[in-house]
Design a protein around this motif. Structure first.
Motif, PDB file in Angstrom:
ATOM      1  N   SER A  39       0.843  -1.196   0.000  1.00  0.00           N
ATOM      2  CA  SER A  39       0.000   0.000   0.000  1.00  0.00           C
ATOM      3  C   SER A  39       0.875   1.241   0.000  1.00  0.00           C
ATOM      4  O   SER A  39       0.622   2.203  -0.744  1.00  0.00           O
ATOM      5  CB  SER A  39      -0.930   0.038   1.206  1.00  0.00           C
ATOM      6  OG  SER A  39      -1.688  -1.119   1.240  1.00  0.00           O
ATOM      7  N   ILE A  63      -1.404   0.259 -12.614  1.00  0.00           N
ATOM      8  CA  ILE A  63      -2.125   0.247 -11.324  1.00  0.00           C
ATOM      9  C   ILE A  63      -2.830  -1.090 -11.052  1.00  0.00           C
ATOM     10  O   ILE A  63      -3.277  -1.347  -9.953  1.00  0.00           O
ATOM     11  CB  ILE A  63      -3.160   1.395 -11.234  1.00  0.00           C
ATOM     12  CG1 ILE A  63      -4.157   1.301 -12.407  1.00  0.00           C
ATOM     13  CG2 ILE A  63      -2.490   2.756 -11.184  1.00  0.00           C
ATOM     14  CD1 ILE A  63      -5.396   2.144 -12.206  1.00  0.00           C
ATOM     15  N   TYR A  64      -2.923  -1.921 -12.073  1.00  0.00           N
ATOM     16  CA  TYR A  64      -3.705  -3.157 -11.911  1.00  0.00           C
ATOM     17  C   TYR A  64      -2.988  -4.212 -11.077  1.00  0.00           C
ATOM     18  O   TYR A  64      -3.585  -4.827 -10.189  1.00  0.00           O
ATOM     19  CB  TYR A  64      -4.097  -3.712 -13.288  1.00  0.00           C
ATOM     20  CG  TYR A  64      -5.015  -2.758 -14.015  1.00  0.00           C
ATOM     21  CD1 TYR A  64      -6.335  -2.586 -13.575  1.00  0.00           C
ATOM     22  CD2 TYR A  64      -4.557  -2.001 -15.084  1.00  0.00           C
ATOM     23  CE1 TYR A  64      -7.173  -1.693 -14.210  1.00  0.00           C
ATOM     24  CE2 TYR A  64      -5.398  -1.098 -15.719  1.00  0.00           C
ATOM     25  CZ  TYR A  64      -6.711  -0.954 -15.277  1.00  0.00           C
ATOM     26  OH  TYR A  64      -7.535  -0.060 -15.892  1.00  0.00           O
ATOM     27  N   GLY A  67      -2.686  -2.969  -7.470  1.00  0.00           N
ATOM     28  CA  GLY A  67      -4.056  -2.890  -6.926  1.00  0.00           C
ATOM     29  C   GLY A  67      -4.586  -4.285  -6.634  1.00  0.00           C
ATOM     30  O   GLY A  67      -5.178  -4.538  -5.571  1.00  0.00           O
ATOM     31  N   ARG A  71      -5.517  -6.017  -2.931  1.00  0.00           N
ATOM     32  CA  ARG A  71      -6.786  -6.701  -2.657  1.00  0.00           C
ATOM     33  C   ARG A  71      -6.531  -8.151  -2.227  1.00  0.00           C
ATOM     34  O   ARG A  71      -7.136  -8.666  -1.303  1.00  0.00           O
ATOM     35  CB  ARG A  71      -7.689  -6.649  -3.895  1.00  0.00           C
ATOM     36  CG  ARG A  71      -8.966  -5.890  -3.598  1.00  0.00           C
ATOM     37  CD  ARG A  71      -9.771  -5.599  -4.828  1.00  0.00           C
ATOM     38  NE  ARG A  71      -9.451  -4.265  -5.347  1.00  0.00           N
ATOM     39  CZ  ARG A  71      -9.221  -3.988  -6.607  1.00  0.00           C
ATOM     40  NH1 ARG A  71      -9.286  -4.937  -7.500  1.00  0.00           N
ATOM     41  NH2 ARG A  71      -8.963  -2.760  -6.995  1.00  0.00           N
TER      42      ARG A  71
END
Ligand SMILES: Nc1ncnc2c1ncn2[C@@H]1O[C@H](COP(=O)(O)OP(=O)(O)OP(=O)(O)O)[C@@H](O)[C@H]1O
Length: 570
Positions: A39, A63-64, A67, A71
């Motif tokens: 993060s 960003i995928y 990200g 998650r």
């Protein structure tokens, strides 16, 4: 650590489950570290990319992947924690079941003489608090240091993305600090937890004694005095718990302080590496955050050191070998071995059901001779009554026959075989022993009688109740023989309890019988009725009946008097 060895070996059958549990703890910790570190990296990377784009510099950020990673870590952390709790609690409950069973059978294996000397509060404490401390041996004592060590390794791997030197230095500092804090907690916890375990046991024992004797205390107006003693012990226990909490808090403060210092050190070094263009800004932010994420897995180390010390103190108290050592070595049971070693172990021919005391000497308490070279032969089917003043040694004689007491010299033989060489269970199965103390259980009248013979029919119980002149009382009870007689049989009178205890002995069809004060607490008419019931029941059995005076026992074939440790014919 020797005291903990038996409990560690109890875990062996569950080692697969324990390993899975530890792995789940590690996955939870690792996900926490990954979540915070990634993060930090992602927020910084997006900020830097945004700033560059705003300044008109071409920049690109995927960003995928990060990200998705965040998650994944968040979900994994939650799911792993859930399964870790479910799984580890399942293992702990299994261990608890084994531990309680084992402790109970160890306590049950103590001789009745030794058990009788343990306060009931002490037994309660062993079966509850001491076991509760041990059940967390794995979850709170052993697993956290293991998981903390592995979590440090994961953090070291993350730091190595930025700098191997920083990673190794931080890893070394954290490992050393973690080990020192854990070891400090273990050592400082030794004396503290030992005192606390005994304060806790004293408080419980005092409390149970207080509650059991509340009627007496009220009658003598000394509730306040005893209450003060309970309060004193309570205060002692609370002070111990407070010292323990302070110890844990101090350990945690040192640990948190160390982690913050290491995080600041890593941050400064990472910034200088960033300034030297050796790492990106995002990695520079990720590095101290990875250290801060260790607060959770390392934070439990002071508590785990103290928990291990606490478990050790409880394991020491649960060790029944030390209990046996605390009490007279003469309190034992058959099959325990040679005892004093002075007795002949040869089996001499005897008749079925006969009892022989051969020059038996017993010293008790401070060493006073209770029985002095006492000899007695009771032939098969014979009924011998022994009377004597209070404290002359009648119950000691009965306990010798039951095998709960071993003579200092001489021997006791049943059917030609020394009692101490008999198999404990089968010896007691052949012996109907009405002890001087009446112990009824919290249960029904029928349940208390069926302790002696689980298969006894209701009809058999009713006929016994009639014979013992209890029929009017039981018939007046709301549920007859299924009436609950309360905690320790408190809802029946002393005389009724005595007859129920006698009924229990009569239900057991034993060929050899010892009755210690069978008529105590009975009025004259009831005593006469119960006395003739006993006489009828004794037919064909070998019996010794003990009492203070001839009227306290049923008719017998031979009446003897016990005085100054010897028997004389009346
Ligand atoms: N568990 C024990 N440990 C040490 N000494 C004991 C123990 N039980 C009894 N004694 C001592 O042994 C002596 C004989 O006790 P015992 O109970 O055999 O006498 P008793 O004749 O049955 O007395 P009572 O009729 O009052 O029940 C007493 O002096 C007593 O103090």
């Amino acid at each position: 650590m020797n005291e903990l060895r038996p409990y560690l070996s109890m875990m062996r059958p569950y080692r697969g489950r324990l390993l899975i549990g530890a792995a789940l703890m590690l996955v939870t910790a690792a996900s926490g570290i990954g979540l915070l570190a990634l993060s930090g990296w992602f927020i910084t990377a997006t900020a830097v990319t945004g700033a560059l784009l705003a300044a008109g510099v071409a920049a690109r950020l995927d960003i995928y992947v990060p990200g998705g990673g965040i998650r994944t870590f968040a979900v994994t952390r939650t799911v792993a924690r859930y399964f870790e709790r479910v799984f580890n609690h399942d293992v702990v409950l299994r261990l608890l079941r084994d531990l309680r069973g084992q402790t109970f059978s160890r306590l049950a294996n103590l001789s009745p003489g030794v058990l009788g000397q343990l306060r009931s509060g002490e037994l309660l404490n062993r079966l509850t608090t001491d076991i509760d401390r041990l059940d967390g041996l794995y979850l709170r004592g052993l697993a956290p240091p293991l998981v903390a060590g592995l979590a440090i390794l994961i953090t070291v791997a993350l730091l190595a993305i930025g700098s191997i030197a920083v990673a190794l230095t931080a890893g070394l500092i954290l490992m050393t600090a973690g080990a020192l804090i854990g070891v400090r907690a273990w050592f400082s916890g030794q004396a503290l937890t030992r005192r606390l375990a005994s304060a806790n046991a004293n408080l419980r024992a005092q409390l149970v004694d207080h509650l059991r004797g509340l009627t007496e205390l009220k009658a003598f107006g000394s509730v306040g005095y005893h209450r003060k003693r309970v309060d004193g012990l309570d205060e002692e226990e609370r002070a111990g718990e407070e010292r323990l909490a302070i110890e844990i808090a101090t350990g945690e403060a040192i640990l948190h302080g160390t982690l913050q210092l290491v995080a600041v050190g890593v941050l400064l070094t990472a910034l200088s590496l960033f300034a030297a263009d050796r790492i990106s800004g995002a990695v520079a932010v990720m590095m101290p955050l990875a250290i801060l994420a260790l607060l959770e897995p390392l934070g439990v180390l002071p508590g785990s050191g103290l928990h291990l010390a606490r478990a050790r103190a409880s394991a020491k108290r649960l060790d029944t070998r030390s209990t046996d050592g605390t009490y007279s070595s003469q309190e034992t049971h058959p099959g325990d071995g040679d005892g004093d070693g002075s007795q002949s172990t040869e089996v001499t021919p005897g008749q079925a059901g006969d009892i022989r005391f051969e020059s038996v000497t017993v010293r008790r308490g401070a060493g006073a001779k209770v029985l002095d070279e006492l000899s007695l032969t009771v032939g098969e089917g014979e009924h011998v009554g022994i009377i004597g003043a209070s404290g002359c040694g009648k119950s000691s004689l009965a306990n010798l026959l039951a095998g709960w007491l071993v003579p200092d010299s001489g021997q006791v033989l049943v059917e030609g075989k020394p009692v101490k060489k008999q198999d404990f269970a089968s010896h007691l199965a052949r012996l109907g022993y009405l002890t001087q103390q009446t112990d009824l259980f919290s249960g029904t009248i029928a349940g208390n009688l069926r302790v002696a013979c689980a298969e006894a029919s209701d009809a058999r119980l009713w006929s016994l109740i009639e014979v013992l002149a209890l029929d009017e009382f039981v018939a007046s009870c709301p549920d007859g023989i299924n009436t609950w007689i309360g905690e320790s049989g408190l809802e029946v009178s002393g005389g009724q309890a005595r007859r129920l205890a006698l009924g229990r002995v009569m239900l057991r069809d034993a060929p050899i019988v010892v009755l210690d004060e069978p008529l105590s607490g009975l009025d004259e008419a009831t005593a006469a009725q119960v006395s003739s019931a006993i006489e009828r029941w004794l037919t064909g059995r070998t019996a010794i009946v003990l009492g203070h005076e001839p009227s306290a026992i049923p008719s017998v074939d031979r009446l003897l008097q016990l005085r100054t440790g010897r028997l004389a014919r009346i």
